[in-house]
Design a protein around this motif. Sequence first.
Motif, mmCIF file in Angstrom:
data_model
loop_
_atom_site.group_PDB
_atom_site.id
_atom_site.type_symbol
_atom_site.label_atom_id
_atom_site.label_comp_id
_atom_site.label_asym_id
_atom_site.label_seq_id
_atom_site.Cartn_x
_atom_site.Cartn_y
_atom_site.Cartn_z
ATOM 1 N N ALA A 198 0.766 -28.694 -44.644
ATOM 2 C CA ALA A 198 1.601 -28.073 -45.391
ATOM 3 C C ALA A 198 1.822 -28.664 -46.933
ATOM 4 C CB ALA A 198 2.979 -27.779 -44.790
ATOM 5 N N ARG A 199 2.055 -29.921 -46.838
ATOM 6 C CA ARG A 199 1.798 -30.592 -48.322
ATOM 7 C C ARG A 199 0.592 -30.193 -48.925
ATOM 8 N NH1 ARG A 199 5.345 -34.428 -50.148
ATOM 9 N NH2 ARG A 199 5.868 -34.669 -47.722
ATOM 10 N N ALA A 200 -0.494 -30.230 -48.432
ATOM 11 C CA ALA A 200 -1.843 -30.142 -49.317
ATOM 12 C C ALA A 200 -1.587 -28.571 -49.698
ATOM 13 C CB ALA A 200 -2.893 -30.191 -48.394
ATOM 14 N N HIS A 201 -1.176 -27.598 -49.039
ATOM 15 C CA HIS A 201 -1.037 -26.272 -49.522
ATOM 16 C C HIS A 201 0.096 -26.090 -50.517
ATOM 17 C CE1 HIS A 201 -1.400 -21.853 -49.192
ATOM 18 N NE2 HIS A 201 -0.326 -21.682 -48.593
ATOM 19 N N ALA A 202 1.044 -26.726 -50.234
ATOM 20 C CA ALA A 202 2.122 -26.919 -51.647
ATOM 21 C C ALA A 202 1.527 -27.312 -52.659
ATOM 22 C CB ALA A 202 3.322 -27.685 -51.070
ATOM 23 N N VAL A 259 7.020 -24.213 -49.148
ATOM 24 C CA VAL A 259 6.123 -23.863 -47.876
ATOM 25 C C VAL A 259 6.377 -24.369 -46.639
ATOM 26 C CG1 VAL A 259 4.261 -23.147 -49.530
ATOM 27 C CG2 VAL A 259 4.275 -25.307 -48.655
ATOM 28 N N GLY A 260 7.350 -25.209 -46.258
ATOM 29 C CA GLY A 260 7.849 -25.654 -45.350
ATOM 30 C C GLY A 260 8.005 -27.058 -44.796
ATOM 31 N N VAL A 261 7.606 -27.827 -45.762
ATOM 32 C CA VAL A 261 7.398 -29.356 -45.574
ATOM 33 C C VAL A 261 8.600 -29.816 -45.309
ATOM 34 C CG1 VAL A 261 6.989 -31.645 -46.815
ATOM 35 C CG2 VAL A 261 5.618 -29.550 -47.225
ATOM 36 N N PHE A 303 12.874 -30.093 -38.452
ATOM 37 C CA PHE A 303 12.637 -29.799 -36.999
ATOM 38 C C PHE A 303 12.002 -31.002 -36.135
ATOM 39 C CE2 PHE A 303 12.136 -25.139 -38.402
ATOM 40 C CZ PHE A 303 13.421 -24.562 -37.372
ATOM 41 N N ALA A 304 11.397 -31.850 -36.968
ATOM 42 C CA ALA A 304 10.974 -33.111 -36.296
ATOM 43 C C ALA A 304 12.043 -34.009 -35.703
ATOM 44 C CB ALA A 304 9.963 -33.908 -37.455
ATOM 45 N N GLY A 305 13.164 -34.055 -36.318
ATOM 46 C CA GLY A 305 14.295 -34.738 -35.791
ATOM 47 C C GLY A 305 15.157 -34.014 -34.938
ATOM 48 N N ALA A 306 15.277 -32.694 -35.260
ATOM 49 C CA ALA A 306 16.143 -31.644 -34.310
ATOM 50 C C ALA A 306 15.421 -30.619 -33.993
ATOM 51 C CB ALA A 306 17.306 -31.331 -35.149
ATOM 52 N N PRO A 307 14.495 -30.548 -32.943
ATOM 53 C CA PRO A 307 13.597 -29.597 -32.416
ATOM 54 C C PRO A 307 14.341 -28.163 -31.974
ATOM 55 C CG PRO A 307 13.294 -31.472 -30.946
ATOM 56 C CD PRO A 307 14.248 -31.858 -32.211
ATOM 57 N N GLN A 308 15.515 -28.502 -31.438
ATOM 58 C CA GLN A 308 16.404 -27.544 -31.019
ATOM 59 C C GLN A 308 17.133 -26.817 -31.814
ATOM 60 O OE1 GLN A 308 15.727 -26.577 -27.775
ATOM 61 N NE2 GLN A 308 14.446 -28.225 -27.663
ATOM 62 N N ARG A 327 5.825 -17.680 -50.277
ATOM 63 C CA ARG A 327 5.791 -18.767 -49.729
ATOM 64 C C ARG A 327 6.349 -19.111 -48.433
ATOM 65 N NH1 ARG A 327 7.715 -21.922 -55.619
ATOM 66 N NH2 ARG A 327 6.013 -21.184 -56.895
ATOM 67 N N GLN A 328 7.449 -18.045 -48.334
ATOM 68 C CA GLN A 328 8.235 -18.319 -47.162
ATOM 69 C C GLN A 328 7.313 -17.891 -45.913
ATOM 70 O OE1 GLN A 328 11.718 -15.671 -47.747
ATOM 71 N NE2 GLN A 328 13.097 -17.366 -47.662
ATOM 72 N N GLN A 329 6.461 -16.850 -46.142
ATOM 73 C CA GLN A 329 5.295 -16.762 -45.059
ATOM 74 C C GLN A 329 4.455 -17.545 -44.805
ATOM 75 O OE1 GLN A 329 5.908 -14.073 -43.150
ATOM 76 N NE2 GLN A 329 7.614 -13.619 -44.476
ATOM 77 N N SER A 330 4.242 -18.472 -45.958
ATOM 78 C CA SER A 330 3.568 -19.816 -45.651
ATOM 79 C C SER A 330 4.139 -20.682 -44.789
ATOM 80 C CB SER A 330 2.842 -20.404 -46.891
ATOM 81 O OG SER A 330 1.909 -19.616 -47.655
ATOM 82 N N ALA A 331 5.391 -20.898 -44.981
ATOM 83 C CA ALA A 331 6.360 -21.690 -44.118
ATOM 84 C C ALA A 331 6.455 -21.254 -42.884
ATOM 85 C CB ALA A 331 7.712 -21.927 -44.656
ATOM 86 N N ARG A 332 6.750 -20.039 -42.478
ATOM 87 C CA ARG A 332 6.547 -19.390 -41.253
ATOM 88 C C ARG A 332 5.556 -19.846 -40.441
ATOM 89 N NH1 ARG A 332 9.849 -15.578 -38.953
ATOM 90 N NH2 ARG A 332 10.515 -14.905 -40.894
ATOM 91 N N ALA A 333 4.198 -19.508 -41.026
ATOM 92 C CA ALA A 333 3.049 -19.836 -40.403
ATOM 93 C C ALA A 333 2.947 -21.424 -40.223
ATOM 94 C CB ALA A 333 1.723 -19.532 -41.352
ATOM 95 N N ALA A 334 3.340 -22.343 -41.139
ATOM 96 C CA ALA A 334 3.439 -23.794 -40.531
ATOM 97 C C ALA A 334 4.322 -24.155 -39.362
ATOM 98 C CB ALA A 334 3.773 -24.573 -42.072
#
Length: 209
Positions: free
Chosen positions: A23-27, A62-64, A70-75, A87-94
């Motif tokens: 995601a960072r590379a895409h950003a 883009v979701g970074v 989410f890594a800390g709080a997956p729920q 960009r939001q769609q890219s984030a959703r895909a990530a």
Amino acid sequence: MSKETNWKYAEDFVTEPAVIAAARAHALELGVESVSPGIGAQLAVLSGTAAAKAIVEIGTGVGVSGLWLFAGAPQATITSIDTEVDRQQSARAAYLEAGIPANRIRLITGKARDVLPRMNENTYDLVLVDADPESVIEYVEHALRLVRVGGTVLVPHALWRDRVADPVQRDDTVADFRSLLSELASSPAVITALSPIGDGLLQITKLIG
């Protein structure tokens, strides 16, 4: 040893999961600025420590940053606001690539200043403010209204490209960050901490409703 050496060591200490690195590379390809790996890791620690269930993110990118939260709080469920639907769609895909269920992702396309006043106050565990630095004071005011007592507002880039600490720098964005820091430091309604990782992470915990 210089502060810059310590800063670089702290950033290099973080190993990003593959989905966040992608995601960072895409950003970078899109010219979208993301939080640094060091700030991302702190976001994960803070969301995990809070056992966050409800998070608001002002500025999806883009979701970074969302992936780190989410890594800390997956729920958690993240409500993320941005004006850029692509960009939001890219984030959703990530997020989906990371295995995050679609029902934990709420993306709102629109201007934060139009969306935030309609959101419920004293409801969220964390609010991340990472959009439109010229509006940072307004967004933090909204964020403090939305977050519950004991919840925390997080503001990356709070040292704004290492300019806030330099007295020679006097542009409007720098002045706004300085005003924000000064106001919060003297407020009995919050407790604050400013980390120098990345280009600054301001943490504001709400004490009074």
